[in-house]
Design a protein around this motif. Structure first.
Motif, short mmCIF file in Angstrom:
data_model
loop_
_atom_site.label_atom_id
_atom_site.label_comp_id
_atom_site.label_asym_id
_atom_site.label_seq_id
_atom_site.Cartn_x
_atom_site.Cartn_y
_atom_site.Cartn_z
N ASP A 66 7.89 -2.43 1.06
CA ASP A 66 6.79 -3.39 0.97
C ASP A 66 6.56 -4.09 2.31
O ASP A 66 5.41 -4.25 2.75
N VAL A 82 4.19 -2.21 -5.14
CA VAL A 82 4.32 -3.48 -5.87
C VAL A 82 4.02 -3.26 -7.36
O VAL A 82 4.77 -3.71 -8.23
N ALA A 86 7.90 -3.54 -8.32
CA ALA A 86 8.29 -4.94 -8.09
C ALA A 86 9.04 -5.53 -9.28
O ALA A 86 10.06 -6.20 -9.10
N LEU A 91 11.63 -8.48 -8.08
CA LEU A 91 10.97 -9.26 -7.04
C LEU A 91 10.06 -10.28 -7.73
O LEU A 91 9.23 -9.91 -8.56
N GLU A 93 7.06 -13.24 -7.90
CA GLU A 93 5.73 -13.33 -7.31
C GLU A 93 5.81 -13.91 -5.90
O GLU A 93 5.12 -13.45 -4.99
N VAL A 96 7.09 -11.20 -3.55
CA VAL A 96 6.05 -10.20 -3.29
C VAL A 96 5.08 -10.75 -2.25
O VAL A 96 4.73 -10.07 -1.27
N THR A 99 6.50 -10.76 1.30
CA THR A 99 6.55 -9.50 2.06
C THR A 99 5.33 -9.36 2.95
O THR A 99 5.39 -8.67 3.97
#
Length: 182
Positions: A66, A82, A86, A91, A93, A96, A99
């Motif tokens: 990512d 994602v 994800a 992972l 929010e 994410v 990244t």
């Protein structure tokens, strides 16, 4: 519209089997359909893709992928990963978003993940790690893991080149880059 035409169904049996193996029965991604239309490029792509389980956890692998895609402004591949991984990689929010939008020192990452992201950033910016970056990464990864990280960064930079240069349309089910909060 992609700059190179993707394969359209029905696919040759060998290609259909390859798509099914990679996509686990889901429709093949545009990237795969374009690459599979060029036998040599498809063979090389599949051979170097690191789609197998390697020495990294799914979470580590997805952070590397990512971040690499985000650094290369490749919303296509970032969004595919994602959407697909994800949640399974746990992972959040916030992570994410980080990244794409935050530096390696973001508080949402553990110390090991910060070292991982710093290594991805350094590889992207300078194509190497200095001694301190290597030492920080080695404190959390064994040699096989370090090699996997370097290879993932290189491969997904290539994927980013392909998706961006071919102007692949975003997959309908893929995530979209987050906008910076003002």
């Amino acid at each position: 519209m992609s700059r190179l035409a993707p394969l359209e169904p029905p696919y040759a049996p060998e290609i259909r089997e390859q798509f099914d193996r990679i996509m686990r029965g889901a429709p093949p991604l545009m990237l795969f359909r374009v690459m599979a239309g060029h036998a040599r490029a498809w063979e090389k792509f599949r051979g170097g893709s690191l789609l197998d389980r390697g020495p990294l956890s799914l979470r580590e692998r997805e952070i590397v992928i990512d971040r690499t895609c985000a650094l290369n402004a490749c919303e296509y591949e970032w969004g595919v990963h994602v959407a697909a991984f994800a949640q399974a990689a746990h992972l959040t929010e916030e992570q994410v978003r980080a990244t794409v939008l935050d530096d390696a020192g973001a508080a949402c990452w553990s110390a090991a993940e910060q070292a991982l992201i710093a290594a991805v950033d350094a590889l992207h910016q300078r194509a190497t790690l200095d001694d301190a970056e290597f030492k920080a990464l080695a404190a959390h990864c064994d040699e096989d893991g370090i090699l996997e990280i370097i290879q993932l960064c290189g491969f997904y930079r290539t994927v980013s080149y392909l998706a961006n240069t071919l102007k692949l349309p975003l997959e309908p089910t893929a995530a979209r880059f987050p906008e910076r909060v003002k």
